[in-house]
Write a protein that holds these residues in place. Structure first.
Motif, PDB file in Angstrom:
ATOM      1  N   LEU A   1      -3.019   3.745  -6.671  1.00 59.06           N
ATOM      2  CA  LEU A   1      -3.810   4.786  -6.986  1.00 59.06           C
ATOM      3  C   LEU A   1      -2.864   6.180  -7.269  1.00 59.06           C
ATOM      4  O   LEU A   1      -3.135   7.297  -7.863  1.00 59.06           O
ATOM      5  N   GLY A   2      -1.578   5.862  -6.637  1.00 57.98           N
ATOM      6  CA  GLY A   2      -0.756   7.066  -6.930  1.00 57.98           C
ATOM      7  C   GLY A   2      -1.307   8.285  -5.793  1.00 57.98           C
ATOM      8  O   GLY A   2      -1.126   9.477  -6.363  1.00 57.98           O
ATOM      9  N   ILE A   3      -1.701   8.021  -4.657  1.00 58.62           N
ATOM     10  CA  ILE A   3      -2.475   9.084  -3.662  1.00 58.62           C
ATOM     11  C   ILE A   3      -1.622   8.570  -2.638  1.00 58.62           C
ATOM     12  O   ILE A   3      -1.203   7.568  -2.049  1.00 58.62           O
ATOM     13  N   ASP A   4      -1.976   9.598  -1.504  1.00 58.04           N
ATOM     14  CA  ASP A   4      -1.653   9.599  -0.031  1.00 58.04           C
ATOM     15  C   ASP A   4      -2.871   8.722   0.609  1.00 58.04           C
ATOM     16  O   ASP A   4      -3.860   9.128   0.345  1.00 58.04           O
ATOM     17  N   LYS A   5      -2.335   7.841   1.525  1.00 63.48           N
ATOM     18  CA  LYS A   5      -3.288   6.900   2.081  1.00 63.48           C
ATOM     19  C   LYS A   5      -4.215   7.904   2.947  1.00 63.48           C
ATOM     20  O   LYS A   5      -5.418   7.478   3.359  1.00 63.48           O
TER      21      LYS A   5
ATOM     22  N   GLU B   1     -11.247  10.632   2.873  1.00 67.40           N
ATOM     23  CA  GLU B   1     -12.010  11.757   2.741  1.00 67.40           C
ATOM     24  C   GLU B   1     -12.480  11.270   1.126  1.00 67.40           C
ATOM     25  O   GLU B   1     -13.633  11.935   0.952  1.00 67.40           O
ATOM     26  N   ILE B   2     -11.948  10.511   0.347  1.00 69.81           N
ATOM     27  CA  ILE B   2     -12.630  10.260  -0.928  1.00 69.81           C
ATOM     28  C   ILE B   2     -13.872   9.563  -0.536  1.00 69.81           C
ATOM     29  O   ILE B   2     -14.839   9.666  -1.247  1.00 69.81           O
TER      30      ILE B   2
ATOM     31  N   ASN C   1      -9.328  15.179 -11.494  1.00 71.85           N
ATOM     32  CA  ASN C   1      -8.041  15.199 -11.504  1.00 71.85           C
ATOM     33  C   ASN C   1      -7.152  14.014 -11.521  1.00 71.85           C
ATOM     34  O   ASN C   1      -5.935  13.815 -11.643  1.00 71.85           O
ATOM     35  N   LYS C   2      -8.197  12.821 -11.402  1.00 72.36           N
ATOM     36  CA  LYS C   2      -7.300  11.464 -10.942  1.00 72.36           C
ATOM     37  C   LYS C   2      -7.804  10.433 -12.212  1.00 72.36           C
ATOM     38  O   LYS C   2      -7.626   9.299 -11.917  1.00 72.36           O
TER      39      LYS C   2
ATOM     40  N   GLU D   1      -2.344   1.087   2.583  1.00 71.58           N
ATOM     41  CA  GLU D   1      -1.128   1.315   1.959  1.00 71.58           C
ATOM     42  C   GLU D   1      -1.036   0.951   0.204  1.00 71.58           C
ATOM     43  O   GLU D   1      -0.679   1.741  -0.288  1.00 71.58           O
ATOM     44  N   THR D   2      -1.349  -0.343   0.046  1.00 72.62           N
ATOM     45  CA  THR D   2      -1.362  -0.779  -1.225  1.00 72.62           C
ATOM     46  C   THR D   2      -2.287   0.017  -1.998  1.00 72.62           C
ATOM     47  O   THR D   2      -1.982   0.223  -3.293  1.00 72.62           O
TER      48      THR D   2
END
Length: 254
Positions: free
Chosen positions: A209-213, A218-219, A175-176, A203-204
């Motif tokens: 990547l447009g995700i929550d840090k 988990e990734i 989905n990414k 943070e950066t």
């Protein structure tokens, strides 16, 4: 004739605005402290749309290529990060002033536990823990999977990824794709790479990547990276690891 002139100016204005939005231009700005009104040197500015970056000079000045509605992420240690959008006024005036607010940082107690060394190399070498983490090399994949004392189940995960391609990687990367295609662009810009190499707060990486840090650990775990690597790697290493994992995912998907 009058209607034709109005229509002509309408089309010309529309084309002008469209050109501003599509064609990158050099914009500039001055970054100052909200509290002291002094110039902020060394602030990092990244264009999240173009994935290019720069830093402010000693006078707080910067220049960057951007288009209308591009989003800029501004960060510096000790200051709250800020996201701003490139507006028509900014492009028209060519410059603007941006204020950063300082962070209120509370220092936590640090407990130092010394190693009880004996002075004998053979004995001391066994007392000091060593991170024996490495990556399995898999034929057909550009990179392998990390293993070692912090990832004892890695080998089973490797086999699971090979013989069952529809594994946990699909849950995230499926989905990414759009966000992760930015990875190649991020690696090309030296300013972005140098910034990420100096940061450990994720943070950066999350913004790019447009995700929550909070999703990053988990990734990385789903990509079979050890807790030791996830905890100690800088942001550039994390970005490279996610990029490698994404490439593996694409190969497995085929």
């Amino acid at each position: 004739m009058r209607y034709f002139v109005v229509f002509f100016f309408f089309i010309a204005s529309f084309l002008h605005l469209a050109a501003q939005e599509i064609s990158p231009q050099t914009i500039s700005g001055n970054i100052i402290s909200f509290d002291t009104k002094m110039a902020v040197a060394g602030a990092n500015i990244i264009n999240l749309n173009k994935v290019v970056g720069t830093q402010t000079s000693n006078l707080g000045y910067f220049e960057l290529r951007a288009s209308l509605n591009d989003t800029l992420h501004i960060s510096l240690l000790g200051f709250n990060s800020l996201t701003v959008r490139v507006t028509n006024d900014w492009i028209k005036n060519k410059t603007t002033t941006i204020q950063l607010t300082e962070k209120a940082i509370a220092l936590e107690e640090v407990i130092i536990i010394p190693y009880k060394l004996t002075g004998y190399l053979e004995v001391d070498s066994k007392l000091i823990p060593i991170n024996e983490n490495y990556r399995y090399s898999i034929s057909g994949l550009p990179q392998g999977y990390e293993a070692g004392q912090y990832s004892p189940g890695a080998f089973g995960k490797v086999l699971g990824s090979i013989f069952n391609p529809a594994d946990a990687l699909y849950n995230f990367f499926g989905n990414k794709n759009k966000e992760l295609r930015k990875l190649k662009s991020m690696k090309k810009d030296d300013t972005v790479r140098n910034l990420l190499a100096s940061k450990f707060d994720r943070e950066t990486v999350a913004v790019l990547l447009g995700i929550d840090k909070n999703e990053i650990p988990e990734i990385m775990a789903r990509c079979n990276y050890s807790e030791s690597f996830i905890r100690t790697a800088n942001d550039l290493q994390i970005l490279d690891a996610i990029s490698d994992c994404y490439e593996e995912y694409r190969i497995l998907k085929k």
